[in-house]
Design a protein around this motif. Sequence first.
Motif, PDB file in Angstrom:
ATOM      1  N   UNK A  30      -0.517   6.901  -6.560  1.00  8.75           N
ATOM      2  CA  UNK A  30      -0.800   5.507  -6.257  1.00  8.75           C
ATOM      3  C   UNK A  30       0.258   4.950  -5.312  1.00  8.75           C
ATOM      4  N   UNK A  31       1.535   5.248  -5.625  1.00  6.85           N
ATOM      5  CA  UNK A  31       2.616   4.754  -4.769  1.00  6.85           C
ATOM      6  C   UNK A  31       2.521   5.369  -3.379  1.00  6.85           C
ATOM      7  N   UNK A  32       2.257   6.663  -3.353  1.00  4.01           N
ATOM      8  CA  UNK A  32       2.216   7.355  -2.069  1.00  4.01           C
ATOM      9  C   UNK A  32       1.088   6.793  -1.195  1.00  4.01           C
ATOM     10  N   UNK A  33      -0.039   6.501  -1.835  1.00  7.55           N
ATOM     11  CA  UNK A  33      -1.153   5.911  -1.082  1.00  7.55           C
ATOM     12  C   UNK A  33      -0.755   4.553  -0.505  1.00  7.55           C
ATOM     13  N   UNK A  34       0.003   3.791  -1.308  1.00  4.96           N
ATOM     14  CA  UNK A  34       0.416   2.454  -0.857  1.00  4.96           C
ATOM     15  C   UNK A  34       1.355   2.572   0.348  1.00  4.96           C
ATOM     16  N   UNK A  35       2.285   3.556   0.311  1.00  3.63           N
ATOM     17  CA  UNK A  35       3.200   3.744   1.443  1.00  3.63           C
ATOM     18  C   UNK A  35       2.397   4.115   2.688  1.00  3.63           C
ATOM     19  N   UNK A  36       1.441   5.007   2.486  1.00  2.43           N
ATOM     20  CA  UNK A  36       0.619   5.461   3.615  1.00  2.43           C
ATOM     21  C   UNK A  36      -0.152   4.282   4.216  1.00  2.43           C
ATOM     22  N   UNK A  37      -0.651   3.451   3.342  1.00  7.64           N
ATOM     23  CA  UNK A  37      -1.419   2.309   3.814  1.00  7.64           C
ATOM     24  C   UNK A  37      -0.529   1.340   4.599  1.00  7.64           C
TER      25      UNK A  37
END
Lengths: 532, 378
Positions: free
Chosen positions: A414-421
């Motif tokens: 979830x965190x990694x997706x947020x950084x990517x976004x």
Amino acid sequence: MRTSKAPRTRLLRRTFAALGLALLVTATGSSCDTDRTGPDGEGAKIVPGVLRVLASSELTDMEPVLDTATRTTGIQVRPTYVGTLDAVEQIASGRADKEYDAVWLSSNDYLRLDPDTARRITAETPIMTSPVALGVRPATVARLGWDPAKVTWSQLHRAVADGRLSYGMTDPKRSNSGFSALVSVASGLSGAQSALTGSDVRRATPKLKEFFTGQKLTSGSSGWLAAAYGRRDDVDALVNYESVLLSSFPSGELTVIRPTDGVVTADYPLSVLTSARPEAKDAARRLTEYLRSPEVQERITGATLRRPVVPGVRPASALARDLRRELPFPGSRAVADGLLDAYDNTLRRPSRTVYVLDTSGSMSGERLERLKTALAELTGDFRDREEVTLMPFGSAVKKAEVRTHTVDPASPQKTLDAIRSDAGKLSASGGTAIYSSVQEAYRFLGRAPGDTFTSIVLMTDGENTDGDPATAFDAFYRSLPAEQKRTPVFPILFGDSDRGELDHIAGLTGGQLFDATKGSLDGAFEEIRGYQ
Amino acid sequence: MGFREHAARVRRILGIVLAVLLLGGVAAVLVTGGDKDTGTATKTVRGVIGSEKAEFFADPQVVKALAAKGFTVGTETSGSWDMEELPLEGYDFAFPSSKGPADQLRAKAQKQGADTATTAPLRPFYSPLVVVAHSAAARVLAGNGLATLGPRGTSGTLKMDAYLAAARADRTWQQLKGSAGHAELSGTLFITSTDPLASNSGALYLAAASYVADGGRVANDKAAVTRTAPLLRKLVQVQGSQQSGSDAPFRDFVSGVGNPLVLVYESQVAAQLLAGRPMGDLVVLYPDTTVNSDHTLVPITPNGRALGELLSTDPELRKLVVRHGFRPQGAANEFTTATDRHAAYLNQTLTGVRQAPVPTGKVLREMASRARDQGDTA
């Protein structure tokens, strides 16, 4: 917990040629080339009598011996230096087959765990050995009341847990010395009597966590580690090969401790690639014969302080003669990768990193797209518990776009997706305020100091045009409290950025320059991971 | 016992018969091919060999002796069982360290078109498996009934029954009396061997251990393999990562790093002794039941075959074979005479050493893969 991955290998090709001992001895500076895409034209070319060798970075110290080898045998070695574990992927992927004839790493232990990779090399011939040991400041040894010949891993753990010992160690995913140390300490603290298993690692986890609170320095290479250690007076010890510890600190600045309950030893097997031409295989064989002759073995141990592998040749006098238990290297990829995974996501102190990203007007278009792609790829690398801040800047830091995320071990994705976004939303505008923005990053990190590895990555594609000049930055840095001065800046040379400016920042803060103009931006980001 | 003696005698007789036949063959080659191969014309042959024979082929005197017979030999090393993975094109011979891999290599060569007569294997020399130890480790083994030492303490016998019992019980060095004060003598007691799936010596170690553990029976089927599988698995798993050739663990040992007990070929030690190298505190332990490594040359081309025949029969090359620590097939006196000065380290006549027969390649592979298999250890 995420599934374990093979240690990644972005390659630091000739990068470490300049580092290694050269950096220690001559302090050549902090620049570092990121030359990783495609053959460099020189390395890949087949020249009769030239042996193209993919070699561990610390083997730069063998160059005088290899020069003599050329005169005696006519075989010229063309080494390309890499981090040991990084080389594994080049071999595994088959890329090494195209560019090299032979492989000379500190150890083939990790490589051997994957049968498909193991098949790609043959004729593994150990040339010399060196155990991974601790170099401890003599004052610390005295303060702890230790007899250096009789220290155990448990004593080392106790000293760290009591806050009386701190140390630097390379990243086990990138460097064999770090991985060997990890295997040693896990064996020592779990009380494993034979090869490590997953349950040994689980049993030792609480103690290992305590032990790794003492790790104050991390590095992608042993050369930078030793240089960084030289800048610090608050780090008591270094983990490295016995040979590197003794050669880098020849005047007894460090007391070498080989823990009595066991060590892991590198045996530097010169190996040929199964795919190599017959002439190259012959050349490699003749070279190993030469290196194994008693006279050359004597020279090797004298010059490099590694141990000879030929009967009757005595190790250099600086090397202690009492034997140690050799701790078995894990016998399976599952155990080895499980250990690496535990180190990254559970055992080590987490990292706090600020990415100071140039999103000035000149970045618009293709450059910004490359940055976004590189950041998206980098996202897969972040470890559990890691704090990542994206700090885009133009004429000043774009405060409204600064985002901080901490990778939650319960749901890392979830965190990694947020950084990517967030990375995907970056947009280009304004001038280039390099120095003011880096100061902002220091101020940000200073607000909540914690028990972490802190660092700043600076990516810019141009010269400083806005905000403070270099002199103001220097004054700012010098005014920082000692604790904050220890946060290094890793600048990335990209687009039209000024090597001189960035080199200066790296040199001042104890960081290192990475060059993405020759290689790729994601390659540079990935290399820096070893230092975070 | 009778079976083994018989087998040995048969082998010796066969060796002599073979040698005579081969002598004839070489003579024929010399006579018929002599005209063509005059002057500087040499046959260049390439082969893949076990790492323990690398120094032999690299020896300038061997190179010279071969050149005198018209051969230039190029070699590269590989684990014996790994050889099968190599493409055989471009090789004239393969020279693994025992019959099992040799049989498979021969089958592969024939599949690729080499003919049956050419590829008939040759066994020019052999060497028994031994265990090297530093003197402190050897003395502790002797003090605990796991070994007996000769008068000089530089050679002795490893009692396989006692050793396997210790392995079964996960005995550690710390539990053995006399080990205190030696930092290297801690952790589980085990012998370092090579990866049995890749390398011959590691596989032969399992062959010897299974033979002892199964009451002197050669494993010949799955049931037999199953009976000793848990023990063999233990012998292998304790070691963690294993090397793929016998040279590396021996070098680690010489370097003073690595495990206190390492399985090597007698030839590796004998070669160092014959070269006059000081051996420090090395002790050579002959397992009371061991396995001979029959270095088996599989010819792929007629030139490869001619080389194998030369190695078996040429007196000068046989002498050099001995100098590299190997025992030539046939008469034993060549080896014993040459090693006379080193009798303190070597059991020249292999007195008190039983030879365990080796299971077929297929059974041995099964044994090795079950021992190596990681199963649930992670």
